[in-house]
Design an enzyme around this catalytic site. Structure first.
Site, PDB file in Angstrom:
ATOM      1  N   CYS A   1       0.892  -1.055   0.001  1.00 45.23           N
ATOM      2  CA  CYS A   1       0.100   0.285   0.059  1.00 45.23           C
ATOM      3  C   CYS A   1       0.893   1.230  -0.116  1.00 45.23           C
ATOM      4  CB  CYS A   1      -0.892  -0.101   1.154  1.00 45.23           C
ATOM      5  SG  CYS A   1      -2.250  -1.359   0.943  1.00 45.23           S
ATOM      6  N   THR A   2       2.039   1.283   0.677  1.00 43.88           N
ATOM      7  CA  THR A   2       2.945   2.254   0.739  1.00 43.88           C
ATOM      8  C   THR A   2       3.206   2.663  -0.931  1.00 43.88           C
ATOM      9  OG1 THR A   2       3.931   1.864   2.639  1.00 43.88           O
ATOM     10  CG2 THR A   2       5.023   3.418   1.392  1.00 43.88           C
TER      11      THR A   2
END
Length: 210
Positions: free
Chosen positions: A45-46
């Site tokens: 997700c980063t």
């Protein structure tokens, strides 16, 4: 019951990294991409949040607002945002909801207990200016989303919403499209005076309308 295409996207009011968001009011007359994350400080997700931030201008050109959601609190979001800027080379430039009470997660069916009872799944919702859900994509935590595909779908939805056409497999903006079966040849001649390639009576390929 999962939310279905054509349904009005549920409204909510939740705190975010850019202040309180009342979703329908925030959306206004724009499109939106609402995408969820299992938790802050997750590696896949980063990379995704950074990619969306880097390409926000492409969404802006299409009048599409970006909004993320995670079940962690705002102070956690603030720390994660610093990591995103450090590792992805860009800062967050759209709101990230702090869905601590899982209001959004529950409204949008983001809890899949058979996959993982502790985290939300990573779902994408494309929502149109009428507040209706036009597409959903659900990914497991291990698989990163494809920004190009989301943009491609938006191009297709916006084009086919204006013209009585559909987009074929692997279509990219600017390529030929298909006249929908509900359009008679008579109507098609009015809409597409340059003609089309009738590969079968139901598969009529035509240049993309402007």
């Amino acid at each position: 019951m999962a939310l279905q295409l054509g349904e009005v996207a549920p409204d909510f009011t939740v705190e975010s990294t850019e202040g309180t968001v009342s979703f329908h009011e925030w959306l206004g007359d724009s499109w939106a991409v609402l995408f969820s994350h299992p938790a802050d400080y997750t590696p896949v997700c980063t990379t995704e949040l950074g990619a969306f931030a880097q390409r926000k201008g492409e969404f802006d050109k299409r009048d599409v607002k970006l909004i993320g959601v995670s079940v962690d609190p705002l102070d956690s979001h603030a720390g994660w945002a610093k990591d995103i800027e450090t590792t992805q080379g860009t800062s967050l430039n759209y709101p990230l909801l702090a869905d601590e009470d899982r209001v959004v997660a529950e409204l949008y069916g983001m809890i899949h207990p058979k996959a993982d009872p502790k985290v939300t799944v990573r779902t994408v919702f494309i929502i149109d200016p009428d507040k209706k859900i036009r597409l959903t994509l659900t990914y497991p935590p291990s698989t990163g989303r494809n920004v190009d595909e989301i943009l491609r779908v938006i191009d297709s939805l916006q084009l086919t919403g204006k013209h009585k056409v559909a987009t074929p497999v692997d279509w990219q903006n600017g390529e030929d499209v298909i006249i929908v079966p509900s359009v008679s040849d008579e109507e098609a001649r009015e809409r597409f005076p340059e003609g089309w390639d009738a590969q079968t009576p139901y598969l009529r390929v035509v240049r993309q309308p402007k």
